[in-house]
Design a protein around this motif. Sequence first.
Motif, short mmCIF file in Angstrom:
data_model
loop_
_atom_site.label_atom_id
_atom_site.label_comp_id
_atom_site.label_asym_id
_atom_site.label_seq_id
_atom_site.Cartn_x
_atom_site.Cartn_y
_atom_site.Cartn_z
N ALA A 137 20.55 -3.76 27.69
CA ALA A 137 21.41 -3.50 26.52
C ALA A 137 22.88 -3.59 26.92
CB ALA A 137 21.10 -2.12 25.95
N ARG A 138 23.70 -4.07 26.00
CA ARG A 138 25.12 -4.30 26.31
C ARG A 138 26.06 -3.37 25.56
NH1 ARG A 138 25.78 -10.92 26.76
NH2 ARG A 138 24.18 -11.22 28.39
N HIS A 139 25.59 -2.22 25.18
CA HIS A 139 26.46 -1.25 24.53
C HIS A 139 27.51 -0.74 25.51
CE1 HIS A 139 24.26 -0.90 20.74
NE2 HIS A 139 23.15 -1.01 21.45
N ASP A 140 28.66 -0.35 24.98
CA ASP A 140 29.74 0.15 25.84
C ASP A 140 29.37 1.45 26.53
OD1 ASP A 140 31.62 -1.93 25.10
OD2 ASP A 140 31.77 -0.93 23.16
N ASN A 141 28.58 2.27 25.85
CA ASN A 141 28.16 3.56 26.40
C ASN A 141 26.64 3.60 26.51
OD1 ASN A 141 30.77 5.35 26.33
ND2 ASN A 141 30.73 4.29 24.37
N LEU A 142 26.14 3.91 27.70
CA LEU A 142 24.71 4.03 27.94
C LEU A 142 24.44 5.33 28.68
CD1 LEU A 142 24.02 0.37 29.16
CD2 LEU A 142 23.33 1.35 26.96
N VAL A 143 23.53 6.16 28.15
CA VAL A 143 23.17 7.41 28.81
C VAL A 143 21.66 7.53 28.82
CG1 VAL A 143 25.31 8.57 28.17
CG2 VAL A 143 23.35 8.74 26.66
N ALA A 144 21.13 8.07 29.92
CA ALA A 144 19.69 8.20 30.09
C ALA A 144 19.24 9.62 29.81
CB ALA A 144 19.30 7.78 31.50
N GLY A 145 18.02 9.75 29.28
CA GLY A 145 17.47 11.07 29.02
C GLY A 145 16.00 10.96 28.67
N ALA A 146 15.47 12.03 28.10
CA ALA A 146 14.07 12.06 27.69
C ALA A 146 13.99 12.64 26.28
CB ALA A 146 13.24 12.90 28.65
#
Length: 369
Positions: free
Chosen positions: A304-313
């Motif tokens: 994905a090319r979004h400016d903001n990427l955060v990982a979680g569950a």
Amino acid sequence: MTATTDCSAASAPAAIRLDRVSKRFDNGVVAVDDVSLTIREGEFFSLLGPSGCGKTTTLRMIAGFEDPSDGQLFIRDRDVTDTPPHRRDTGMVFQSYALFPHRTVFENVAFGLRMRKVERAAIARRVRETLALVELSGLEDRRPAQLSGGQQQRVALARAIVIEPTVLLCDEPLGALDKKLRQTMQFELKQLQRKIAVTLVYVTHDQEEALTMSDRIAVMNHGRIEQLGSPFDIYNRPATRFVSDFIGDSNLFEVTVHGAEGDRIRLGTDDGLALVAAFAEVPRGGRLSLAVRPEKVRVVGAGARHDNLVAGAVESVAFLGGAILYRVALASRRLVLAVEPNDGSRPLHAPGEPVTLGWDAADAVLLKD
């Protein structure tokens, strides 16, 4: 913060103008604090905010039921600061309807005209026309107890508009109705306001109601106007953390500015997130927050090319009919909300499933507290 005035209103005719108006009660409470405001001719204008923010006191000062401690009020450029309510050319609709229970629908609607000593034949004609306008023809001889809640509300509206006021003032008039009827009456009230071309000032604590009906909204907090603008601007570009938090849902991140690159501002959070927002003037002083509406956040796949990427569950999933709400816990246990359309084009993610959330820099708003 200081009271806010929408400068664009200066180019349109003013139906109502408040010039540095304040209201202090004898117990020391400052209900309205140095508010300046211009409401345009023919506008549907809402005063929105939580209980105790000063919206009802502001409306009551416009109506003449409360005297300002400071400042001046004008209706069509006429100073009405010291003018009694019955000489202000305003109509008022209350949440309680305030109908006379022992009088018929016709008598309730005719009351204001009789107080103004309008000729009997003219009263009969204007009452009939107004009842037709609010779709109550044929109910002239009924008493309020024989009407539904929606019909009682229409009688209250008819009584207010039959006198043909310059300004119609509404103090949470739909608050006593159930949700479905309230939504119907929202549409009908907006249509009626357009049909009779009256300036309408509407007090509500219901954000959805204000966003649905208003041409412009003043969001009030602690007696002052936090932001003044169109529903689109208020929702998409909140000016302060309070507005962002009060109007709808927001993901809020307390941030520190780390620098700028081209048209982007680099930001960081205390729990280690590196975020990006579109370049904007950085508010001075106090804490800074970044606000992102849940519907701007997407569950994204690899690459994905979004400016903001955060990982979680995924912590929980809620069905909202036309949309799906995900609550996603990041490694720091921060919860982030994402709302996706329920159109069948995206896989459903289960609780416990690891996901990546993404949003664009342009969809984030940098706020001051």
